[in-house]
Design a protein around this motif. Sequence first.
Motif, PDB file in Angstrom:
ATOM      1  N   LYS A  33       0.898  -1.195  -0.078  1.00 21.59           N
ATOM      2  CA  LYS A  33      -0.002  -0.053  -0.003  1.00 21.59           C
ATOM      3  C   LYS A  33       0.887   1.358  -0.050  1.00 21.59           C
ATOM      4  CE  LYS A  33      -4.138  -2.054   1.363  1.00 21.59           C
ATOM      5  NZ  LYS A  33      -4.892  -2.096   0.300  1.00 21.59           N
ATOM      6  N   SER A  34       0.592   2.232  -0.822  1.00 18.84           N
ATOM      7  CA  SER A  34       1.210   3.647  -0.657  1.00 18.84           C
ATOM      8  C   SER A  34       0.034   4.744  -0.698  1.00 18.84           C
ATOM      9  CB  SER A  34       2.073   3.684  -2.022  1.00 18.84           C
ATOM     10  OG  SER A  34       2.598   4.903  -2.067  1.00 18.84           O
ATOM     11  N   VAL A  40       1.103   4.542  -6.896  1.00 20.00           N
ATOM     12  CA  VAL A  40      -0.101   3.802  -7.088  1.00 20.00           C
ATOM     13  C   VAL A  40      -0.134   3.646  -8.582  1.00 20.00           C
ATOM     14  CG1 VAL A  40      -2.666   3.576  -6.619  1.00 20.00           C
ATOM     15  CG2 VAL A  40      -1.001   4.429  -4.706  1.00 20.00           C
ATOM     16  N   HIS A  44       0.197   0.175  -9.279  1.00 17.97           N
ATOM     17  CA  HIS A  44      -0.930  -0.497  -8.968  1.00 17.97           C
ATOM     18  C   HIS A  44      -1.125  -1.473  -7.680  1.00 17.97           C
ATOM     19  CE1 HIS A  44      -2.686   1.198 -12.711  1.00 17.97           C
ATOM     20  NE2 HIS A  44      -1.805   0.731 -13.269  1.00 17.97           N
ATOM     21  N   ASN A  45       0.078  -1.025  -6.608  1.00 23.52           N
ATOM     22  CA  ASN A  45       0.057  -1.461  -5.585  1.00 23.52           C
ATOM     23  C   ASN A  45       0.594  -3.109  -5.579  1.00 23.52           C
ATOM     24  OD1 ASN A  45      -1.065   0.405  -3.894  1.00 23.52           O
ATOM     25  ND2 ASN A  45      -3.039  -0.159  -4.159  1.00 23.52           N
TER      26      ASN A  45
END
Length: 58
Positions: A33-34, A40, A44-45
């Motif tokens: 997660k960011s 992101v 795309h995580n």
Amino acid sequence: MEIGSHVQFVLEDKTYIGEIAKVYVNSYLITFKSDDPAIVDKYHNKVIISQKQVQAVK
């Protein structure tokens, strides 16, 4: 390390903690997660990181 293990890695000069989703011969697919929208949008995580660049988190 196995699928589901929590790991720490550096991506674009920032340290992240994620979970191994898939194990390859010399690398891992890691979900993370960011809060940074650029990270992101770019990853795309999910990211593939060399096993040499990953440390286990306890």
